[in-house]
Design a protein around this motif. Structure first.
Motif: not given
Length: 213
Positions: A158-160, A186-187, A193-196, A154-155
């Motif tokens: 994770t961001t929150k 954030d970047e 998450h792309e790699e995950s 969940s991006q």
């Protein structure tokens, strides 16, 4: 050694069977070697130039920092620093280490289940005082895996979570620096998450890592 006589200790060591010591050293080396194999397997797609020797060196650095930090908390941050020095993006490196840790925890739980299935009789009759502690440990492992998977999948979550952890920085950093740090993180979360997601879809890689673990 506080309450041990040194001469008695060395006299006892001379009686130790050296083959058992060699076996213990061999088992430890195999453990380090397989840790490096898992790291190499997981990180190679994200960094084509990663060599096995580098993965082994990073593994040993992680072992060292696990040993000298409380509750073995320093190993993975040290490994992440070394992965970034090898040219891997910090977000992708974090993802590789997270997936590796999730697989490790999952294999611990799998072993736990096998032991519970075949050893439940001994647990309930032989060490009854420990059964609640054992089940509590099992529950903690399951919760940890669920939390790690949530972070990896969940991006938004994770961001929150990262934004909440950044709140104390406002007490000793300027607003501009906090905003820049927030944007940078954030970047990195996006690449994380792309790699995950990529690793999560690569079932052959996951099965191999599970086997080695």
């Amino acid at each position: 050694f506080q309450g041990v006589d040194i001469s008695t200790f060395f006299a006892s060591m001379l009686k130790v069977n050296p083959w058992w010591l060699l076996g213990a050293f061999a088992a430890m080396f195999i453990y380090w070697f397989l840790e490096a194999v898992v790291l190499q397997t997981a990180s190679k797609p994200a960094n084509k130039d990663q060599r096995f020797f580098s993965s082994f060196r990073i593994t040993m650095i992680g072992q060292f920092f696990n040993t000298i930090t409380p509750m073995a908390t320093g190993g993975q941050p040290a490994q992440l620093v070394m992965l970034t020095k090898q040219g891997m993006d910090a977000g992708r490196g974090s993802s590789v280490l997270l997936v590796k840790f999730i697989i490790y925890q999952a294999m611990v739980v799998l072993n736990f289940l096998v032991i519970l299935i075949f050893g439940i009789h001994y647990l309930m009759t032989g060490v009854t005082q420990l059964k609640f502690l054992v089940l509590l440990g099992f529950g903690v492992h399951v919760v940890v895996i669920a939390a790690l998977i949530l972070v990896g999948r969940s991006q938004k979550f994770t961001t929150k979570l990262v934004h909440v952890l950044l709140l104390p920085t406002r007490l000793f950093m300027k607003k501009e620096k906090v905003a820049n740090l927030k944007n940078t993180l954030d970047e990195k979360i996006i690449t994380f998450h792309e790699e995950s997601s990529r690793i999560g879809k690569d079932w052959k890689l996951i099965v191999r890592c599970c086997f080695y673990t």
